[in-house]
Design a protein around this motif. Sequence first.
Motif, short mmCIF file in Angstrom:
data_model
loop_
_atom_site.label_atom_id
_atom_site.label_comp_id
_atom_site.label_asym_id
_atom_site.label_seq_id
_atom_site.Cartn_x
_atom_site.Cartn_y
_atom_site.Cartn_z
N GLY A 150 0.77 -1.23 0.00
CA GLY A 150 0.00 0.00 0.00
C GLY A 150 0.79 1.28 0.00
O GLY A 150 0.33 2.29 0.51
N TYR A 151 2.00 1.27 -0.60
CA TYR A 151 2.86 2.45 -0.47
C TYR A 151 3.45 2.89 -1.81
O TYR A 151 4.58 3.35 -1.87
CB TYR A 151 3.96 2.19 0.55
CG TYR A 151 4.09 3.31 1.57
CD1 TYR A 151 3.12 3.49 2.54
CD2 TYR A 151 5.17 4.18 1.55
CE1 TYR A 151 3.23 4.51 3.47
CE2 TYR A 151 5.30 5.20 2.47
CZ TYR A 151 4.32 5.36 3.43
OH TYR A 151 4.44 6.39 4.36
N SER A 152 2.71 2.71 -2.86
CA SER A 152 3.03 3.23 -4.18
C SER A 152 4.03 2.36 -4.93
O SER A 152 4.62 1.43 -4.39
CB SER A 152 3.56 4.67 -4.11
OG SER A 152 4.95 4.69 -3.84
N SER A 153 4.26 2.76 -6.18
CA SER A 153 5.21 2.04 -7.03
C SER A 153 6.63 2.16 -6.52
O SER A 153 7.49 1.33 -6.85
CB SER A 153 5.13 2.60 -8.46
OG SER A 153 5.43 3.99 -8.47
N ALA A 154 6.92 3.16 -5.71
CA ALA A 154 8.27 3.33 -5.19
C ALA A 154 8.67 2.21 -4.24
O ALA A 154 9.85 1.96 -4.02
CB ALA A 154 8.38 4.68 -4.47
#
Length: 378
Positions: free
Chosen positions: A118-122
Amino acid sequence: MKAVTYQGRHNIKVKEMKDASLLRRDDIVIRVTTTAICGSDLHLYNGELRQMTDDYIIGHEPMGIVEEIGPEVSKVKKGDRVVIPFVVSCGKCLYCLNQLESQCDYANDARDTGGFFGYSSAFGGFQGAQAELLRVPYGNFMPFVIPPSAEIEDEKLLMLSDALPTALWSVENAGVRPGDTVVVLGCGPIGLLTQKFAWLKGAERVIAIDHVDYRLEHAKRTNLVETYNFESIKEIEGYIREITKGGARVVIDCVGLDAKRKGLEMVGTLMMVQGGSLGAFRMAAGMVRKFGTIQLTGIYGLKYNAFPLGQLFERNITLKMGLAPVTHYIPVIYQMLKDGIIDPSDIITHRLPIDKAPHAYDIFNERKDGCIKVLLKP
């Protein structure tokens, strides 16, 4: 499935999204029974992570019941009650084999760091846990199966996914030992649990710093720590050095870039207020004693000018930091829960259905209604 989705700064919506499903042969899918909002989620809510896109499902503290398993999964079966660590880890790479799961080599193709939900593509692009269903990769390594005979309620078990192991790792990584004076910056969920573990590791004195009175009162009442509001003391760093006769041996920063006290950044010849503050770190640097240790647990995600490197160097300060490798801590803390050594339930202040997620984020972010920890029930 119903899920909490990012829609921009201070804008989340609960939407019907495509059901989570198996993508690889060693995946599992769980039906989430309890999840939570973490302080790290507020970085997303406040628009501090630029890689976020609309409709991205957020959240990284899951537990639930196994719904589906891939053909190569043997560790769990359908119907098992499981806790899932927030860090995604394969169990086979150099880091995972050495209990450094938060930097798994195979969890994140985007950059040289680990991955988590749940913390983006990064951070690997994994969809988040604030949803009715969650796809979990590496099904033969990541799930922690709760024994059927266990009589521990979901609310305590959920803390195994992130909050409890992060707090214990913070204390152990900082090297807290019997007789230490420990300062904990922040009385949010991680700060409060860190205070508990500091006592369990034999600290002689635990001091909590915050600026929110109800959180300080909670820390003092439940953890029996000394508490100080840095807004009420003119020069808090000097005051702490004075009452500790030179500073604390260990300072654990559980705040990170959300610190209220803003830092300054040099831009050309101008001094600018720095978004994503170094304020908590500067406070830690001013409170730690010579040859002491600063542990950064609160997230720092930016590049900073005017970093006080010389001050740390000349005073022989050890600086430790990073994402907690929580996976191998889960069975250890499960036993502590079972034995009654630790109880995290006092930090839970709100229990809400997932439909109320926008309200939950608002009261958590704005520190309304005495909010410390919110659980969401899909």
